[in-house]
Scaffold this motif. Structure first.
Motif, PDB file in Angstrom:
ATOM      1  N   VAL A  13       0.844  -1.193   0.000  1.00  0.00           N
ATOM      2  CA  VAL A  13       0.000   0.000   0.000  1.00  0.00           C
ATOM      3  C   VAL A  13       0.880   1.244   0.000  1.00  0.00           C
ATOM      4  O   VAL A  13       0.647   2.186  -0.764  1.00  0.00           O
ATOM      5  CB  VAL A  13      -0.970   0.002   1.206  1.00  0.00           C
ATOM      6  CG1 VAL A  13      -1.661   1.348   1.349  1.00  0.00           C
ATOM      7  CG2 VAL A  13      -1.993  -1.118   1.062  1.00  0.00           C
ATOM      8  N   VAL A  14       1.917   1.263   0.838  1.00  0.00           N
ATOM      9  CA  VAL A  14       2.833   2.402   0.890  1.00  0.00           C
ATOM     10  C   VAL A  14       3.461   2.617  -0.488  1.00  0.00           C
ATOM     11  O   VAL A  14       3.504   3.742  -0.989  1.00  0.00           O
ATOM     12  CB  VAL A  14       3.916   2.215   1.970  1.00  0.00           C
ATOM     13  CG1 VAL A  14       4.957   3.313   1.897  1.00  0.00           C
ATOM     14  CG2 VAL A  14       3.286   2.158   3.357  1.00  0.00           C
ATOM     15  N   SER A  15       3.915   1.552  -1.118  1.00  0.00           N
ATOM     16  CA  SER A  15       4.520   1.667  -2.452  1.00  0.00           C
ATOM     17  C   SER A  15       3.529   2.211  -3.470  1.00  0.00           C
ATOM     18  O   SER A  15       3.883   3.051  -4.309  1.00  0.00           O
ATOM     19  CB  SER A  15       5.044   0.307  -2.919  1.00  0.00           C
ATOM     20  OG  SER A  15       6.090  -0.130  -2.086  1.00  0.00           O
ATOM     21  N   SER A  16       2.290   1.760  -3.395  1.00  0.00           N
ATOM     22  CA  SER A  16       1.256   2.230  -4.312  1.00  0.00           C
ATOM     23  C   SER A  16       0.963   3.709  -4.117  1.00  0.00           C
ATOM     24  O   SER A  16       0.837   4.465  -5.084  1.00  0.00           O
ATOM     25  CB  SER A  16      -0.018   1.409  -4.106  1.00  0.00           C
ATOM     26  OG  SER A  16      -1.072   1.918  -4.869  1.00  0.00           O
ATOM     27  N   VAL A  17       0.865   4.140  -2.870  1.00  0.00           N
ATOM     28  CA  VAL A  17       0.608   5.555  -2.574  1.00  0.00           C
ATOM     29  C   VAL A  17       1.769   6.416  -3.062  1.00  0.00           C
ATOM     30  O   VAL A  17       1.563   7.458  -3.694  1.00  0.00           O
ATOM     31  CB  VAL A  17       0.350   5.764  -1.062  1.00  0.00           C
ATOM     32  CG1 VAL A  17       0.331   7.240  -0.710  1.00  0.00           C
ATOM     33  CG2 VAL A  17      -0.949   5.089  -0.643  1.00  0.00           C
ATOM     34  N   ILE A  18       2.985   5.982  -2.807  1.00  0.00           N
ATOM     35  CA  ILE A  18       4.163   6.718  -3.275  1.00  0.00           C
ATOM     36  C   ILE A  18       4.139   6.841  -4.792  1.00  0.00           C
ATOM     37  O   ILE A  18       4.363   7.923  -5.344  1.00  0.00           O
ATOM     38  CB  ILE A  18       5.463   6.048  -2.782  1.00  0.00           C
ATOM     39  CG1 ILE A  18       5.615   6.238  -1.275  1.00  0.00           C
ATOM     40  CG2 ILE A  18       6.686   6.611  -3.521  1.00  0.00           C
ATOM     41  CD1 ILE A  18       6.722   5.399  -0.652  1.00  0.00           C
ATOM     42  N   ALA A  19       3.846   5.750  -5.477  1.00  0.00           N
ATOM     43  CA  ALA A  19       3.808   5.775  -6.941  1.00  0.00           C
ATOM     44  C   ALA A  19       2.757   6.757  -7.455  1.00  0.00           C
ATOM     45  O   ALA A  19       3.007   7.506  -8.415  1.00  0.00           O
ATOM     46  CB  ALA A  19       3.533   4.375  -7.484  1.00  0.00           C
ATOM     47  N   LYS A  20       1.601   6.790  -6.816  1.00  0.00           N
ATOM     48  CA  LYS A  20       0.544   7.712  -7.256  1.00  0.00           C
ATOM     49  C   LYS A  20       0.933   9.166  -6.997  1.00  0.00           C
ATOM     50  O   LYS A  20       0.657  10.039  -7.826  1.00  0.00           O
ATOM     51  CB  LYS A  20      -0.769   7.371  -6.564  1.00  0.00           C
ATOM     52  CG  LYS A  20      -1.383   6.097  -7.096  1.00  0.00           C
ATOM     53  CD  LYS A  20      -2.655   5.746  -6.377  1.00  0.00           C
ATOM     54  CE  LYS A  20      -3.164   4.401  -6.886  1.00  0.00           C
ATOM     55  NZ  LYS A  20      -4.342   3.965  -6.137  1.00  0.00           N
ATOM     56  N   ILE A  21       1.560   9.434  -5.862  1.00  0.00           N
ATOM     57  CA  ILE A  21       2.016  10.801  -5.585  1.00  0.00           C
ATOM     58  C   ILE A  21       3.088  11.208  -6.592  1.00  0.00           C
ATOM     59  O   ILE A  21       3.085  12.325  -7.109  1.00  0.00           O
ATOM     60  CB  ILE A  21       2.530  10.921  -4.136  1.00  0.00           C
ATOM     61  CG1 ILE A  21       1.367  10.764  -3.147  1.00  0.00           C
ATOM     62  CG2 ILE A  21       3.229  12.264  -3.918  1.00  0.00           C
ATOM     63  CD1 ILE A  21       1.798  10.648  -1.701  1.00  0.00           C
ATOM     64  N   GLU A  22       4.004  10.282  -6.901  1.00  0.00           N
ATOM     65  CA  GLU A  22       5.066  10.583  -7.871  1.00  0.00           C
ATOM     66  C   GLU A  22       4.508  10.830  -9.272  1.00  0.00           C
ATOM     67  O   GLU A  22       5.084  11.598 -10.037  1.00  0.00           O
ATOM     68  CB  GLU A  22       6.094   9.451  -7.887  1.00  0.00           C
ATOM     69  CG  GLU A  22       6.973   9.440  -6.659  1.00  0.00           C
ATOM     70  CD  GLU A  22       8.012   8.338  -6.665  1.00  0.00           C
ATOM     71  OE1 GLU A  22       9.034   8.524  -5.980  1.00  0.00           O
ATOM     72  OE2 GLU A  22       7.820   7.303  -7.342  1.00  0.00           O
ATOM     73  N   GLU A  23       3.386  10.209  -9.621  1.00  0.00           N
ATOM     74  CA  GLU A  23       2.756  10.476 -10.916  1.00  0.00           C
ATOM     75  C   GLU A  23       2.385  11.953 -11.045  1.00  0.00           C
ATOM     76  O   GLU A  23       2.461  12.522 -12.128  1.00  0.00           O
ATOM     77  CB  GLU A  23       1.491   9.635 -11.086  1.00  0.00           C
ATOM     78  CG  GLU A  23       1.724   8.193 -11.405  1.00  0.00           C
ATOM     79  CD  GLU A  23       0.430   7.404 -11.463  1.00  0.00           C
ATOM     80  OE1 GLU A  23      -0.666   8.006 -11.595  1.00  0.00           O
ATOM     81  OE2 GLU A  23       0.496   6.164 -11.355  1.00  0.00           O
ATOM     82  N   HIS A  24       1.985  12.550  -9.937  1.00  0.00           N
ATOM     83  CA  HIS A  24       1.545  13.940  -9.950  1.00  0.00           C
ATOM     84  C   HIS A  24       2.682  14.934  -9.742  1.00  0.00           C
ATOM     85  O   HIS A  24       2.661  16.024 -10.306  1.00  0.00           O
ATOM     86  CB  HIS A  24       0.495  14.177  -8.858  1.00  0.00           C
ATOM     87  CG  HIS A  24      -0.779  13.453  -9.100  1.00  0.00           C
ATOM     88  ND1 HIS A  24      -1.768  13.934  -9.922  1.00  0.00           N
ATOM     89  CD2 HIS A  24      -1.224  12.261  -8.641  1.00  0.00           C
ATOM     90  CE1 HIS A  24      -2.767  13.082  -9.953  1.00  0.00           C
ATOM     91  NE2 HIS A  24      -2.461  12.057  -9.181  1.00  0.00           N
ATOM     92  N   PHE A  25       3.680  14.569  -8.916  1.00  0.00           N
ATOM     93  CA  PHE A  25       4.671  15.549  -8.479  1.00  0.00           C
ATOM     94  C   PHE A  25       6.110  15.172  -8.792  1.00  0.00           C
ATOM     95  O   PHE A  25       7.019  15.907  -8.422  1.00  0.00           O
ATOM     96  CB  PHE A  25       4.527  15.796  -6.974  1.00  0.00           C
ATOM     97  CG  PHE A  25       3.172  16.322  -6.601  1.00  0.00           C
ATOM     98  CD1 PHE A  25       2.819  17.632  -6.895  1.00  0.00           C
ATOM     99  CD2 PHE A  25       2.242  15.507  -5.992  1.00  0.00           C
ATOM    100  CE1 PHE A  25       1.563  18.120  -6.572  1.00  0.00           C
ATOM    101  CE2 PHE A  25       0.985  15.984  -5.668  1.00  0.00           C
ATOM    102  CZ  PHE A  25       0.645  17.299  -5.955  1.00  0.00           C
ATOM    103  N   GLY A  26       6.342  14.051  -9.424  1.00  0.00           N
ATOM    104  CA  GLY A  26       7.701  13.648  -9.756  1.00  0.00           C
ATOM    105  C   GLY A  26       8.328  12.774  -8.679  1.00  0.00           C
ATOM    106  O   GLY A  26       7.754  12.523  -7.632  1.00  0.00           O
TER     107      GLY A  26
END
Length: 94
Positions: free
Chosen positions: A66-79
């Motif tokens: 879940v942590v990895s998924s959340v990080i990936a989604k945030i990185e999609e928006h902000f790098g």
């Protein structure tokens, strides 16, 4: 210039907060009513919490996927973000 935009004036900080909190809301997070820089969401019955101050984040969940998924989604928006995992972290220099 980014540091000046993030830290340099009150309006910039508000715009950044609105953008970041709005992104988390779109991801299904609910902003905490007591602390506006904390958001929570459940993933398959497991609670995930995010705390942030400007551009420093801390994410907590018992499920590493879940942590990895959340990080990936945030990185999609902000790098790309610098990520540390484990029991010891530095958050806001603490």
């Amino acid at each position: 210039r980014l540091n000046k935009a993030l830290y340099g004036c009150i309006r910039s900080a508000l715009l950044w907060y609105e953008l970041y909190a709005g992104t988390l809301r779109k991801m299904g997070f609910k902003i905490n009513r007591v602390d506006n820089c904390v958001a929570s969401r459940s993933y398959h019955g497991k609670k995930c919490d995010i705390g942030w101050y400007v551009d420093d984040n801390i994410i907590s969940c018992v499920d590493d996927h879940v942590v990895s998924s959340v990080i990936a989604k945030i990185e999609e928006h902000f790098g790309k973000m610098t990520v540390t995992r484990g029991r010891k972290h530095v958050f806001l220099g603490m």
